[in-house]
Write a protein that holds these residues in place. Structure first.
Motif, mmCIF file in Angstrom:
data_model
loop_
_atom_site.group_PDB
_atom_site.id
_atom_site.type_symbol
_atom_site.label_atom_id
_atom_site.label_comp_id
_atom_site.label_asym_id
_atom_site.label_seq_id
_atom_site.Cartn_x
_atom_site.Cartn_y
_atom_site.Cartn_z
ATOM 1 N N VAL A 125 16.630 -2.907 54.627
ATOM 2 C CA VAL A 125 17.100 -2.346 53.768
ATOM 3 C C VAL A 125 17.785 -2.793 53.146
ATOM 4 N N GLY A 126 18.808 -3.090 54.000
ATOM 5 C CA GLY A 126 20.193 -3.795 53.640
ATOM 6 C C GLY A 126 20.250 -4.935 53.100
ATOM 7 N N SER A 127 19.931 -5.435 53.439
ATOM 8 C CA SER A 127 19.147 -6.683 51.984
ATOM 9 C C SER A 127 18.830 -6.774 50.901
ATOM 10 N N VAL A 128 17.617 -5.793 51.167
ATOM 11 C CA VAL A 128 17.094 -5.280 49.453
ATOM 12 C C VAL A 128 17.853 -4.712 48.824
ATOM 13 N N LEU A 129 18.905 -3.852 49.156
ATOM 14 C CA LEU A 129 20.181 -3.373 48.282
ATOM 15 C C LEU A 129 20.939 -5.164 47.826
ATOM 16 N N MET A 130 21.069 -5.748 48.542
ATOM 17 C CA MET A 130 21.770 -6.794 47.906
ATOM 18 C C MET A 130 20.730 -7.549 46.633
ATOM 19 N N ASP A 131 20.420 -8.007 47.478
ATOM 20 C CA ASP A 131 18.528 -8.718 46.523
ATOM 21 C C ASP A 131 18.902 -8.160 45.237
ATOM 22 N N PHE A 132 18.899 -6.324 44.936
ATOM 23 C CA PHE A 132 18.699 -5.607 44.037
ATOM 24 C C PHE A 132 20.505 -6.152 43.038
ATOM 25 N N ALA A 133 21.352 -5.867 43.832
ATOM 26 C CA ALA A 133 22.921 -5.602 43.293
ATOM 27 C C ALA A 133 23.030 -7.320 42.583
ATOM 28 N N TYR A 134 22.875 -8.538 43.584
ATOM 29 C CA TYR A 134 22.787 -9.937 43.054
ATOM 30 C C TYR A 134 21.606 -10.114 41.336
ATOM 31 N N GLY A 135 21.154 -9.269 41.142
ATOM 32 C CA GLY A 135 19.502 -9.111 40.530
ATOM 33 C C GLY A 135 18.792 -10.531 40.461
ATOM 34 N N GLU A 136 18.473 -10.801 42.293
ATOM 35 C CA GLU A 136 17.459 -11.202 42.885
ATOM 36 C C GLU A 136 16.226 -10.945 42.887
ATOM 37 N N ILE A 137 16.208 -9.209 42.737
ATOM 38 C CA ILE A 137 14.457 -9.416 43.066
ATOM 39 C C ILE A 137 14.073 -8.011 41.550
ATOM 40 N N GLY A 138 14.986 -8.000 41.149
ATOM 41 C CA GLY A 138 14.938 -6.683 40.112
ATOM 42 C C GLY A 138 13.614 -6.827 38.914
ATOM 43 N N ALA A 139 13.943 -8.115 38.359
ATOM 44 C CA ALA A 139 13.160 -8.291 37.478
ATOM 45 C C ALA A 139 11.373 -8.431 37.857
ATOM 46 N N LEU A 140 10.761 -8.338 39.281
ATOM 47 C CA LEU A 140 9.645 -8.484 39.221
ATOM 48 C C LEU A 140 9.222 -7.793 39.198
#
Length: 194
Positions: A125-140
């Motif tokens: 969950v923490g890694s997913v939150l970080m991915d969202f914060a860095y814009g890694e997965i928000g556009a999927l």
């Protein structure tokens, strides 16, 4: 029984973390080799990056060890030339903190597979939150994001939960964990029985 970390606890945790820091840097090659397969197959192995915290806690059984281990492992990965640069340190802090919160919720008294799996899920969950914060997965797109999440959670449960638990069980069978765990009144009672 004193629960604070002594210097030896910190050093043993760092040694565990350095070993996983090396694993993490090597794991990056495996991660990038399966990435072209698509369908987020790479996320099935992503959970290996959460393993240091649960293993260190299950070995040491002390507060703060999971957080320290993840930070130290991420630092080791960074110093060994991680392609992700300094962001691995931020991920390490968040992943370790989320795992630590699970162990804290059980008052640092549960050392079973269920707790290891919950810590793995929390780190995920923490890694997913970080991915969202860095814009890694928000556009999927939604279906792609769902597939991504399922794969990452499955990999996390397997590597940082189940595998971590059994890895520590193997270490316990060798007796090496007895060298770093505190002696309890139950241990003294067992000695009196002989």
């Amino acid at each position: 029984m004193r629960k604070g970390l002594k210097l030896t606890d910190i050093l043993v945790t760092i040694v565990i973390a350095v070993a996983f820091g090396i694993v993490y840097i090597l794991w990056g090659s495996i991660y990038y080799s399966v990435k072209p397969l698509g369908l987020h197959v790479d996320q099935l192995i992503y959970g290996m990056w959460f393993i240091a915290g649960p293993v260190a806690f299950l070995v040491m059984r002390k507060p703060g060890v999971a957080l320290l281990a993840e930070i130290a492992a991420a630092s080791g990965e960074f110093f060994l030339g991680s392609p992700w640069g300094l962001t691995v340190l931020l991920y390490g802090v968040v992943q370790g903190l989320f795992a630590e919160l699970v162990f804290m919720a059980f008052r640092y008294k549960k050392f079973n597979m269920s707790v290891a799996v919950l810590a793995a899920i929390a780190s995920c969950v923490g890694s997913v939150l970080m991915d969202f914060a860095y814009g890694e997965i928000g556009a999927l797109s939604l279906w792609n994001l769902v597939l991504f999440m399922i794969a990452r959670f499955i990999g996390s449960i397997f590597f940082a939960g189940v595998f971590a638990y059994y890895l520590v069980k193997v270490l316990e069978a060798t007796g090496v964990t007895n060298l770093v765990r505190p002696v309890s009144s139950k241990d003294y009672a067992a000695l009196d029985q002989k």
